[in-house]
Design a protein around this motif. Structure first.
Motif, short mmCIF file in Angstrom:
data_model
loop_
_atom_site.label_atom_id
_atom_site.label_comp_id
_atom_site.label_asym_id
_atom_site.label_seq_id
_atom_site.Cartn_x
_atom_site.Cartn_y
_atom_site.Cartn_z
N GLN A 24 41.86 47.06 44.68
CA GLN A 24 42.60 45.81 44.50
C GLN A 24 42.96 45.18 45.85
O GLN A 24 43.03 43.96 45.96
CB GLN A 24 43.86 46.06 43.66
N HIS A 53 40.56 42.65 46.92
CA HIS A 53 40.78 41.32 46.33
C HIS A 53 41.93 40.60 47.06
O HIS A 53 41.82 39.39 47.33
CB HIS A 53 41.10 41.45 44.84
N VAL A 113 41.77 36.86 48.96
CA VAL A 113 42.70 35.76 48.65
C VAL A 113 43.45 35.37 49.92
O VAL A 113 43.55 34.19 50.25
CB VAL A 113 43.68 36.15 47.52
N THR A 162 53.15 36.48 44.87
CA THR A 162 52.28 36.03 43.77
C THR A 162 52.98 34.96 42.95
O THR A 162 52.39 33.92 42.64
CB THR A 162 51.89 37.24 42.88
N MET A 183 41.51 29.71 41.24
CA MET A 183 40.95 31.06 41.14
C MET A 183 41.68 32.04 42.06
O MET A 183 41.83 33.22 41.72
CB MET A 183 39.45 31.05 41.47
N ALA A 184 42.16 31.59 43.20
CA ALA A 184 42.94 32.45 44.09
C ALA A 184 44.22 32.90 43.39
O ALA A 184 44.61 34.07 43.49
CB ALA A 184 43.26 31.73 45.39
N LYS A 239 44.63 33.19 40.13
CA LYS A 239 44.24 34.16 39.09
C LYS A 239 43.90 35.51 39.70
O LYS A 239 44.30 36.56 39.17
CB LYS A 239 43.04 33.62 38.29
N SER A 240 43.16 35.50 40.78
CA SER A 240 42.77 36.74 41.43
C SER A 240 43.99 37.49 41.97
O SER A 240 44.10 38.71 41.82
CB SER A 240 41.79 36.44 42.56
N LEU A 246 45.76 39.03 38.97
CA LEU A 246 45.03 40.19 38.45
C LEU A 246 45.21 41.41 39.35
O LEU A 246 45.41 42.53 38.86
CB LEU A 246 43.55 39.85 38.29
N ALA A 247 45.15 41.21 40.66
CA ALA A 247 45.34 42.32 41.59
C ALA A 247 46.76 42.86 41.49
O ALA A 247 46.97 44.08 41.44
CB ALA A 247 45.02 41.88 43.02
#
Length: 121
Positions: free
Chosen positions: A18, A21, A25, A82, A100-101, A103-104, A107-108
């Protein structure tokens, strides 16, 4: 009950995946033109980096328990970063890369949270 060495190493490896990711980002946001004039965005970048730096490169991990403790300690700062990014992202840019950043990053964070605080069976 303490985790076995294999379980601890699996958790460390899962967090490290993770972190890859998080790194992407952070790198994207750090080099975005929008970061030049946005102190909140720069603080998100710094806080993501703080988490990455605190856990360190996996190749340097000598004690899985210390790594997991540090990840747990720094998790709240990553969560705040976040949440802040999710809040400011629409104002920073609606471009797909920024969406998308967010979302990523979420998720991480969620994956790391699940690893650090595994559900009790």
């Amino acid at each position: 009950m303490n985790a076995s060495p294999t379980e601890s190493r699996d958790r460390v490896n899962a967090i490290d995946h993770q972190v890859a990711h998080l790194w992407m980002v952070r790198t994207f946001l750090k080099h975005a033109d929008e970061a030049e004039d946005d102190e909140e965005l720069r603080s998100v970048v710094r806080d993501i980096y703080d988490f990455i730096l605190a856990v360190g490169p996996i190749d340097d991990v000598q004690d899985d328990a210390v790594y997991l403790k540090m990840a747990k300690k720094k998790l709240s700062k990553l969560r705040k970063a976040t949440e802040l990014y999710e809040e400011i992202q629409p104002e920073v840019s609606g471009h797909t890369n920024f969406v998308m950043a967010a979302k990523s990053l979420r998720l991480a964070l969620d994956a790391i949270t699940h690893i650090v605080h595994p559900p009790v069976a």
